[in-house]
Design an enzyme around this catalytic site. Structure first.
Site, PDB file in Angstrom:
ATOM      1  N   GLY A 525     -17.674 -25.689   7.055  1.00 58.13           N
ATOM      2  CA  GLY A 525     -18.111 -24.248   6.979  1.00 58.13           C
ATOM      3  C   GLY A 525     -17.312 -23.440   5.647  1.00 58.13           C
ATOM      4  O   GLY A 525     -16.448 -24.050   4.857  1.00 58.13           O
ATOM      5  N   GLY A 527     -15.739 -19.713   4.702  1.00 60.14           N
ATOM      6  CA  GLY A 527     -15.162 -18.361   5.232  1.00 60.14           C
ATOM      7  C   GLY A 527     -14.670 -17.572   3.961  1.00 60.14           C
ATOM      8  O   GLY A 527     -14.681 -17.887   3.089  1.00 60.14           O
ATOM      9  N   GLY A 528     -14.266 -16.398   4.249  1.00 54.76           N
ATOM     10  CA  GLY A 528     -13.588 -15.564   3.287  1.00 54.76           C
ATOM     11  C   GLY A 528     -12.477 -15.934   2.719  1.00 54.76           C
ATOM     12  O   GLY A 528     -12.493 -15.504   1.432  1.00 54.76           O
ATOM     13  N   GLY A 530     -11.915 -19.431   1.969  1.00 56.68           N
ATOM     14  CA  GLY A 530     -12.257 -20.660   1.313  1.00 56.68           C
ATOM     15  C   GLY A 530     -13.155 -21.589   2.163  1.00 56.68           C
ATOM     16  O   GLY A 530     -13.697 -21.094   3.094  1.00 56.68           O
ATOM     17  N   VAL A 532     -13.924 -24.958   4.559  1.00 51.61           N
ATOM     18  CA  VAL A 532     -13.375 -25.858   5.564  1.00 51.61           C
ATOM     19  C   VAL A 532     -13.872 -27.365   5.475  1.00 51.61           C
ATOM     20  O   VAL A 532     -15.196 -27.255   5.612  1.00 51.61           O
ATOM     21  CB  VAL A 532     -13.351 -25.304   6.910  1.00 51.61           C
ATOM     22  N   LYS A 546      -8.297 -26.698   5.421  1.00 48.39           N
ATOM     23  CA  LYS A 546      -8.924 -25.221   4.924  1.00 48.39           C
ATOM     24  C   LYS A 546      -8.380 -25.131   3.391  1.00 48.39           C
ATOM     25  O   LYS A 546      -7.222 -25.118   2.930  1.00 48.39           O
ATOM     26  CB  LYS A 546      -8.293 -24.113   5.820  1.00 48.39           C
ATOM     27  N   ASP A 643      -9.638 -10.660  11.915  1.00 48.23           N
ATOM     28  CA  ASP A 643     -11.068 -11.138  11.360  1.00 48.23           C
ATOM     29  C   ASP A 643     -11.467 -11.870  12.792  1.00 48.23           C
ATOM     30  O   ASP A 643     -11.811 -13.118  12.652  1.00 48.23           O
ATOM     31  CB  ASP A 643     -11.215 -12.118  10.161  1.00 48.23           C
TER      32      ASP A 643
END
Ligand SMILES: *[C@@H]1O[C@H](CO)[C@@H](O)[C@H](O)[C@H]1NC(C)=O
Ligand SMILES: *[C@@H]1O[C@H](CO)[C@@H](O)[C@H](O)[C@H]1NC(C)=O
Ligand SMILES: *[C@@H]1O[C@H](CO)[C@@H](O)[C@H](O)[C@H]1NC(C)=O
Ligand SMILES: *[C@@H]1O[C@H](CO)[C@@H](O)[C@H](O)[C@H]1NC(C)=O
Ligand SMILES: *[C@@H]1O[C@H](CO)[C@@H](O)[C@H](O)[C@H]1NC(C)=O
Ligand SMILES: *[C@@H]1O[C@H](CO)[C@@H](O)[C@H](O)[C@H]1NC(C)=O
Ligand SMILES: *[C@@H]1O[C@H](CO)[C@@H](O)[C@H](O)[C@H]1NC(C)=O
Ligand SMILES: *[C@@H]1O[C@H](CO)[C@@H](O)[C@H](O)[C@H]1NC(C)=O
Ligand SMILES: *[C@@H]1O[C@H](CO)[C@@H](O)[C@H](O)[C@H]1NC(C)=O
Ligand SMILES: CC(=O)N[C@H]1CO[C@H](CO)[C@@H](O)[C@@H]1O
Length: 834
Positions: A525, A527-528, A530, A532, A546, A643
């Site tokens: 995935g 995300g904000g 970086g 994963v 991550k 978050d």
């Protein structure tokens, strides 16, 4: 005719009498002429306890035993014929002509199912049986009132107050506990709690004869391994070890307390008190409960430290190293440690290093000498080269007596605030290292004699630093024993912190190999902060990596510090950080890999959502709440997640929720940490109005996000993509409309197929309380956890905010700016060291 009628009446009469007799007779004594039949109850004088036939829940078999008469939940604490039940109600307990209690059944004279076997020792055959107000069932000589036999000498699975646990040295009889087979079968189970008289006595919990947990030796005040057990408000525990017996007795502090300790069929040893108002047994102590409770978890010379920051709970005692570094790396400590090769601890300048706050090693082969002082103990131990460690045997008067070990040190663990000091034999080099650490600041101080003022200032600083250091981590200090007898060997108190051992650092090459060079196939995935990736290490362990975006603008040292701090946060509802990788301009965090992905992948998937029934959903919500509470309140750092959303909640193999991405704000640099952020991070739809609109955040912003997550869990719908023709806007707004109409069960996910209860309603109300417009109105996470866990009355929610999707025409703008007037609720310091 007359005669036959009279005869019939007479028979009827006797029949009636018999029926009455067999139904419910209440006795206070069993004698040769008054037996106890199935249905009769023998009561203690003050009617506190009862004795008679009973069947466990879900069983029809009949046992004789004792239970509480004055406790609404039927609680049996002693069973006589535990392995030989009666199959029907024909059982009779009587006293036979030799004075023994015998249990017969099936109206035939075959051998008894159970008996007291005392006949050979009974001279006067007129005996009687009674139940005492302590719960003790006794057989006594009627004339002399001498007790011939008592149930307290033959415990089942429960230690009652005033009942001994231990060993009668005169008869060789053990007073020990043995679990039931299961809740519905009182037969002998696999778990035993028994005194081990060898060496220096300790209690052991055995599973099929194999040690599982150990109380440690008696320290004069408590068991070495049970800092909490001698709960001063409930029990007064006394220990006896003399020629006649070794025993421990629990006395209740106040006769109105009803307490018991029970060896459960599951292998858990638990202590309870009865809470009359709620009608429940409340557990106040249990063992074994954590990994470090398992006997020998870290092998010989290993110390199990659950507070260890490097996440592996095993450490080696000073002067020792892992026997098998590979197993150690794979988090298997059972092989233990060995002394660093090539060193001598025999007449070559060796000494002792103090390991504080521990449960001392297994004493079954240790030697105790109560006549020695601690100083003499050290000398004795030093004299004999096979002596590996010593401690004081009696702590009740400030530490006296000598307890010394002459072989492997097994099953040591660290406690956080109460524990014993163990002095471990180390070679000259290790001793010097510990002594040096302490001496250097001292020399330095002496060098600074130029000005007395300078010294004073330094001393103050040193004092403060030391104090802070102590406060921060009181449990892991080691220090060298201070004997003062021999100046050249004088040892000084040293600080050694087993927990500063750092978080593992991984090589970039290791991570690149594990993730196939960050192949997009392995990408889990984005995300904000970086991307994963999934990875597999050489040993087969699965990890999640991550990879932080390169522009975090934070220094390496700062980053390391932050990661180390965050990695210390440990909670079952937080994802575990396994390590990190910093190389060139790459910064990566390595987490445990969770196979079930994130909550949103279940909740919003047409097929998978039906796997989540209401019970599971509730457990997930409760777990998230507890994880958030830990971040806000219980951890050493106060962390605002900022978050929280369903895609940041991962699920482990048993579908337990684990919050991920906590501490990201902290790890990713300072500029977002002030209360008023330059850059708003977070996810639209989960953001509280004050955060989304003004960049103000507090722990109450997280509560808002939790409320949204809870509504999504209940409804199976995304807050952000929610669309309903009649609704004011998003999910939160829709639920609010339904709430006002009193029809909010309409929102419950239809895939739960009505398999839910009114708890759902409570949860909707709790969620609405969390998303209220004004942060001051919202509960804290600890309120939320309490409301979820207890059936307390909930207040009525006020209007929530639907700021994220507010339609210009419909919004009620009057209230949207008032939030700024009540800024005092804002915790502007997001993270504060504890
Ligand atoms: C009760 O039933 C079991 C199984 O049918 C049998 O083995 C046992 O002998 C019976 N006990 C008595 C006391 O009759
Ligand atoms: C007597 O008891 C034995 C075993 O408990 C049983 O097998 C036998 O059938 C019983 N006899 C009678 C007459 O009930
Ligand atoms: C009495 O003796 C019998 C036979 O030796 C034995 O099976 C039984 O367990 C004994 N009962 C008690 C209560 O010790
Ligand atoms: C009474 O019971 C005991 C224990 O079972 C037994 O040893 C003794 O022989 C019995 N006495 C009689 C008279 O049956
Ligand atoms: C007790 O242990 C044995 C052997 O490990 C096992 O077969 C049995 O199922 C266990 N009994 C219970 C009640 O757990
Ligand atoms: C008794 O049976 C019910 C239904 O099967 C079960 O829910 C309950 O847990 C059982 N109780 C015990 C003590 O095993
Ligand atoms: C605890 O019990 C011991 C032994 O009976 C007694 O000497 C002591 O006074 C008791 N302590 C308290 C606080 O009740
Ligand atoms: C014992 O407990 C009762 C009820 O909690 C209390 O009223 C009483 O004062 C206590 N007695 C002592 C001696 O503490
Ligand atoms: C050292 O202690 C062990 C165990 O107590 C004993 O067997 C041995 O004889 C002692 N050695 C010396 C030299 O005293
Ligand atoms: C469950 C039960 O019977 N409780 C009783 C125990 O005894 C006290 C007085 O001794 C009663 O008040 C309780 O109702």
């Amino acid at each position: 005719m007359d005669a036959s009628i009279r005869m019939t009446l007479f028979s009827l009469h006797t029949l009636l009498l018999l029926l009455q007799r067999s139904h419910c007779e209440t006795l206070n004594t069993i004698t040769q002429s008054i037996p106890l039949r199935d249905g009769d109850v023998l009561l203690s004088e003050n009617k506190i306890f009862a004795f008679g036939f009973f069947s466990p829940e879900n069983s029809t078999r009949r046992f004789i035993g004792t239970w509480y008469n004055n406790v609404s939940e039927k609680t049996v604490f002693w069973v006589a014929n535990r392995d030989r039940p009666v199959n029907d109600t024909s059982g009779v307990l009587s006293i036979n002509s030799s004075g023994d209690l015998v249990l017969h059944c099936c109206s035939n004279g075959s051998s008894p199912l159970w008996s007291t076997n005392m006949s050979t020792t009974i001279s006067d055959k007129t005996t009687a049986a009674q139940l005492q107000d302590s719960g003790n069932f006794i057989l006594l000589q009627r004339l002399s009132n001498r007790v011939l036999w008592q149930s307290f000498d033959h415990p089942t699975d429960t230690q009652m107050p005033f009942m001994k646990l231990g060993l009668d040295r005169r008869t060789g009889l053990y007073w020990s506990l043995n679990s039931w087979k299961s809740k519905d079968d009182p037969g002998q189970g696999n778990f035993t709690y028994r005194m081990d008289p060898r060496g220096y006595p300790q209690l052991f919990l055995y599973q099929n004869g194999v040690p599982r947990w150990r109380s440690g030796p008696w320290t004069g005040l408590r068991w070495s391994g049970v800092p909490q057990m001698t709960n001063p408000d409930i029990l007064n525990v006394s220990f006896v070890n003399d020629q006649e017996e070794i025993s421990v007795v629990h006395k209740v502090r106040n006769s109105s307390i009803i307490a018991r300790m029970v060896m459960e069929p599951s292998g858990l040893l638990q202590q309870f008190t009865w809470h009359d108002r709620t009608g429940r047994w409340i557990q106040f102590w249990a063992a074994p409960v954590e990994q470090c409770d398992n006997y020998g978890a870290c092998g010989p010379y290993g110390n199990c430290d659950p507070y260890n920051t490097n996440r592996f709970f095993c450490t080696c005692l000073p002067g020792f190293e892992p026997r098998s570094p590979a197993d150690w790396f794979l988090r298997d400590g059972s092989g233990g440690c060995k002394r660093t090769p090539g060193v001598s601890t025999c007449r070559s300048g060796e000494g002792f290093v103090k390991v504080a706050l521990v449960k001392v090693p297994d004493t079954s082969r240790a030697h105790a000498d109560m006549s020695l002082s601690l100083k003499e103990c050290a000398q004795e131990c030093l004299k004999n080269c096979s002596c590996t460690a010593y401690t004081s045997a009696d702590e009740s008067n400030g530490g006296s007596g000598c307890l010394a070990w002459y072989d492997d040190l097994l099953d040591i663990r660290t406690f956080s605030d109460i524990g014993q000091d163990l002095y471990v034999r180390v070679d000259a080099a290790v001793l010097a290292r510990f002594t040096e650490k302490k001496r250097s600041p001292r020399k330095w101080l002496i060098g600074a004699t130029v000005s007395a003022g300078v010294i004073l200032v330094l001393l103050i600083i040193l004092f403060i630093v030391k104090k802070r250091h102590r406060r921060a981590r009181p449990s892991a200090s080691l220090s060298v024993a201070h004997h003062g007898d021999d100046e050249s060997r004088s040892r000084h108190v040293l600080e050694y912190d087993s927990r500063t051992s750092d978080l593992p650092f991984f090589d970039l090459s290791t991570i690149a190999t594990a993730t196939d060079n960050f192949s997009f196939i392995n990408k889990l995935g984005q995300g904000g902060f970086g991307s994963v990736y999934k990875g597999v290490l050489d040993d087969g362990k699965e990890i999640a990596v991550k990879r932080l975006s390169k522009s975090s603008g934070q220094g390496i040292e700062e980053f390391k510090n932050e990661v180390t701090l965050i990695a210390r946060l440990q909670h079952r509802n937080l994802v575990k950080i396994l390590g990190c990788c910093i190389e060139e301009d790459e910064k990566m965090l390595i987490y445990e890999y969770l196979p079930n992905k994130s909550l949103d992948s279940f909740l919003f998937d047409e097929q998978k959502r039906s796997l989540l029934g209401w019970r599971k959903r509730f457990e997930i919500a409760y777990g998230i709440a507890r994880g958030m509470l830990y971040l806000h309140q219980d951890s050493r750092l106060r962390i605002i997640h900022r978050d929280l959303k369903t895609s940041n909640v991962l699920l482990d193999a048993s579908m337990n929720p684990k919050i991920s991405d906590f501490g990201m704000a902290r790890i990713c640099g300072g500029d977002q940490i002030e209360g008023n952020t330059r850059r708003v991070v977070g996810t639209y739809g989960y953001m509280s109005p004050e955060y989304a609109m003004e960049g103000l955040f507090s722990i109450k912003s997280d509560v808002y996000s939790f409320g949204v997550v809870l509504l999504e869990i209940i409804s199976g719908k995304r807050n952000s993509s929610f669309y309903h023709e009649n609704s004011s806007c998003n999910l939160v707004g829709h639920v609010w409309e339904l709430w006002k109409e009193g029809s909010c069960l309409d929102i419950v996910d239809p895939s739960m197929a009505n398999m839910y209860d009114e708890e759902v309603l409570r949860c909707i109300q709790i969620a609405l309380l969390c998303v209220q417009e004004f942060a001051t109105d919202r509960p804290t996470m600890s309120d939320v956890v309490f409301m979820l866990g207890n059936n307390v009355r909930l207040s009525s929610p006020k209007q929530p905010s639907f700021a994220s999707r507010r339609k210009p025409g419909r919004a009620d703008t009057s209230s949207s700016n008032e939030g700024t007037n009540s800024v005092n609720y804002l915790t502007l310091t997001v993270v504060e060291a504890r």
